[in-house]
Design a protein around this motif. Structure first.
Motif, mmCIF file in Angstrom:
data_model
loop_
_atom_site.group_PDB
_atom_site.id
_atom_site.type_symbol
_atom_site.label_atom_id
_atom_site.label_comp_id
_atom_site.label_asym_id
_atom_site.label_seq_id
_atom_site.Cartn_x
_atom_site.Cartn_y
_atom_site.Cartn_z
ATOM 1 N N PHE A 173 0.001 1.174 10.801
ATOM 2 C CA PHE A 173 -0.865 1.597 9.702
ATOM 3 C C PHE A 173 -2.090 0.704 9.564
ATOM 4 O O PHE A 173 -3.170 1.175 9.217
ATOM 5 C CB PHE A 173 -0.076 1.591 8.386
ATOM 6 C CG PHE A 173 -0.912 1.930 7.178
ATOM 7 C CD1 PHE A 173 -1.234 3.249 6.886
ATOM 8 C CD2 PHE A 173 -1.382 0.927 6.336
ATOM 9 C CE1 PHE A 173 -2.014 3.563 5.769
ATOM 10 C CE2 PHE A 173 -2.165 1.227 5.231
ATOM 11 C CZ PHE A 173 -2.478 2.544 4.946
ATOM 12 N N GLU A 174 -1.932 -0.570 9.839
ATOM 13 C CA GLU A 174 -3.046 -1.502 9.668
ATOM 14 C C GLU A 174 -3.753 -1.862 10.967
ATOM 15 O O GLU A 174 -4.697 -2.656 10.946
ATOM 16 C CB GLU A 174 -2.567 -2.773 8.961
ATOM 17 C CG GLU A 174 -1.373 -3.434 9.613
ATOM 18 C CD GLU A 174 -0.700 -4.450 8.703
ATOM 19 O OE1 GLU A 174 -1.128 -5.624 8.745
ATOM 20 O OE2 GLU A 174 0.229 -4.073 7.958
ATOM 21 N N ARG A 201 0.840 3.837 3.126
ATOM 22 C CA ARG A 201 1.439 3.551 4.432
ATOM 23 C C ARG A 201 2.254 4.722 4.997
ATOM 24 O O ARG A 201 2.167 5.018 6.191
ATOM 25 C CB ARG A 201 2.321 2.293 4.344
ATOM 26 C CG ARG A 201 1.544 0.982 4.328
ATOM 27 C CD ARG A 201 2.482 -0.216 4.288
ATOM 28 N NE ARG A 201 1.770 -1.491 4.342
ATOM 29 C CZ ARG A 201 1.404 -2.108 5.451
ATOM 30 N NH1 ARG A 201 1.698 -1.564 6.625
ATOM 31 N NH2 ARG A 201 0.764 -3.257 5.404
ATOM 32 N N THR A 223 -7.002 5.144 1.453
ATOM 33 C CA THR A 223 -7.267 3.885 2.152
ATOM 34 C C THR A 223 -8.654 3.400 1.762
ATOM 35 O O THR A 223 -9.494 4.173 1.314
ATOM 36 C CB THR A 223 -7.178 4.038 3.679
ATOM 37 O OG1 THR A 223 -8.080 5.053 4.115
ATOM 38 C CG2 THR A 223 -5.764 4.423 4.095
ATOM 39 N N CYS A 229 0.816 -1.217 0.000
ATOM 40 C CA CYS A 229 0.000 0.000 0.000
ATOM 41 C C CYS A 229 0.850 1.268 0.000
ATOM 42 O O CYS A 229 1.627 1.517 0.931
ATOM 43 C CB CYS A 229 -0.944 0.009 1.196
ATOM 44 S SG CYS A 229 -2.047 1.438 1.211
ATOM 45 N N HIS A 258 1.040 7.474 7.732
ATOM 46 C CA HIS A 258 0.943 7.287 9.181
ATOM 47 C C HIS A 258 2.133 7.916 9.906
ATOM 48 O O HIS A 258 2.052 8.181 11.111
ATOM 49 C CB HIS A 258 0.846 5.786 9.518
ATOM 50 C CG HIS A 258 -0.481 5.403 10.093
ATOM 51 N ND1 HIS A 258 -1.676 5.821 9.553
ATOM 52 C CD2 HIS A 258 -0.824 4.641 11.179
ATOM 53 C CE1 HIS A 258 -2.673 5.329 10.263
ATOM 54 N NE2 HIS A 258 -2.189 4.625 11.259
ATOM 55 N N PRO A 281 4.495 3.261 9.602
ATOM 56 C CA PRO A 281 3.821 2.828 8.382
ATOM 57 C C PRO A 281 3.691 1.300 8.306
ATOM 58 O O PRO A 281 3.054 0.791 7.382
ATOM 59 C CB PRO A 281 4.750 3.349 7.269
ATOM 60 C CG PRO A 281 5.485 4.490 7.899
ATOM 61 C CD PRO A 281 5.715 4.030 9.312
ATOM 62 N N VAL A 333 7.585 2.260 2.450
ATOM 63 C CA VAL A 333 7.015 1.042 1.878
ATOM 64 C C VAL A 333 8.114 0.122 1.350
ATOM 65 O O VAL A 333 8.019 -1.100 1.466
ATOM 66 C CB VAL A 333 6.015 1.375 0.752
ATOM 67 C CG1 VAL A 333 5.398 0.091 0.189
ATOM 68 C CG2 VAL A 333 4.913 2.288 1.269
#
Length: 356
Positions: free
Chosen positions: A101-102, A87, A135, A84, A90, A97, A270
């Protein structure tokens, strides 16, 4: 903080962002020494923080993006897709990230109210609002918060054009709004399908709905009269690129109106997260994957330049582009075109009913 399992999560670590000179988060050594004496390791739980922004309509002037405004009801995404490109956002919140992030999410419950104010401004000119650009608007917490639904209700009421991009069949929950909007010519939906392989899906995007559910969602949307497209994005070389033709065929069989593809992007944090993910899940080909990505990105992990960031460059990018074009021609799936009407827009009328 308890030691938390990352089972079922996308990022293999939760490194501190370094672009903003933030202090490294360290755990004391004596705590690490006592880890083995714990009874067990608890799952990493998702937390949701209410955010109160002053505006909700985000503008962009990027020449390689087909929209100039978007709405993002959430920050962070529980789907956990390792690739993603959102990321790094965040890091602005002093959060990682990676796993943060998740699992450390933000919700904007006043999104529809803020959008109402934006659409009411004198001189506002309607153009498609994109949902799902940063998102996913239909990640799991939408089931409870229903912020996306409240935004769609306003867009239908004002007959404002919108597009939705998601990798969730939860979009079908709002068919009672999306289908009437599509009938007015102001709505379209793109469903992201990156792989058809359950094993790849399990690690690549662990908390997103299964690919078969997404293809079924395309079929249901089409049957309801909603222009639905397949987004083969991102294509990850040496991991998912071999499935391009199969995904095109499956989307065509489901009735998709069109398709588009994008090569994987690895901006900022990322890239190291993706490399760590490769080392954990695909150590046998990690070097080959990154070498191919570097070839597509002009010798780097990421190419931030307009146009080339969306298309890639070099022989690998040309090969993927040629394969996509041949596959879409073979299965009769044209390039996605999101042509929506703008002339139907009616500014919000406040709390009073419209006079007919």
């Amino acid at each position: 903080m308890p030691v938390e399992s990352i089972q079922g999560r996308g990022a293999p670590r939760n490194a501190t962002p370094t672009r903003f000179n933030l202090k490294e988060r360290l755990v004391e050594g004596d705590w690490l020494d006592s880890v083995e004496s714990l009874d067990g390791i608890v799952p990493r739980r998702t937390t949701v923080t209410v955010e109160k922004p002053r505006s909700i309509l985000t503008r962009n002037s990027s020449p390689d993006i087909g929209f100039d405004r978007s709405v993002n009801p959430y920050r962070g995404c529980e789907h956990g897709c390792i690739y993603c490109f959102a990321r790094p956002t965040h890091a602005y919140h002093d959060l990682s990230p990676g796993l943060d992030f998740e699992s450390r999410l933000f919700v904007k419950p006043d999104a529809a109210k803020l959008l109402h104010a934006a659409l009411s401004r004198p001189g506002y000119e309607a153009a498609p609002i994109a949902l799902g650009t940063n998102t996913d608007p239909y990640q799991p917490i939408e089931e409870h918060w229903q912020v996306t639904r409240s935004v769609l209700e306003l867009l239908l009421e004002t007959k404002h054009p919108f597009t939705i991009t998601t990798k969730s069949d939860r979009v079908l929950r709002d068919l009672d709004i999306i289908a009437p909007a599509a009938k007015l010519g102001i709505a379209s939906v793109a469903i992201s399908v990156t792989t058809l392989d359950p094993k790849i899906h399990k690690t690549l995007e662990p908390r997103a709905p299964a690919p078969r559910k997404r293809l079924a969602a395309i079929r249901t949307l089409i049957e309801a009269g909603v222009p639905a497209f397949v987004s083969i994005a991102p294509v990850v070389p040496q991991i998912t690129d071999h499935e391009m033709e199969s995904i095109v065929a499956a989307a065509a069989e489901a009735g998709a109106r069109g398709a588009f593809w994008l090569p994987v992007r690895l901006p900022h944090e990322v890239a190291p997260l993706f490399r760590a993910w490769l080392d954990e899940h695909y150590p046998d080909r990690a070097g080959k994957v990154m070498a191919t990505i570097n070839s597509i990105r002009g010798g780097r992990d990421n190419d931030p330049n307009f146009f080339s960031r969306m298309r890639g460059q070099g022989v690998w990018a040309d090969l993927l582009r040629t394969r996509f074009e041949k596959a879409t021609k073979r299965y009769g799936l044209p390039q996605a075109r999101f042509a929506l009407r703008r002339d139907r827009f009616e500014p919000p009328q406040g709390d009073q009913l419209r006079l007919l």
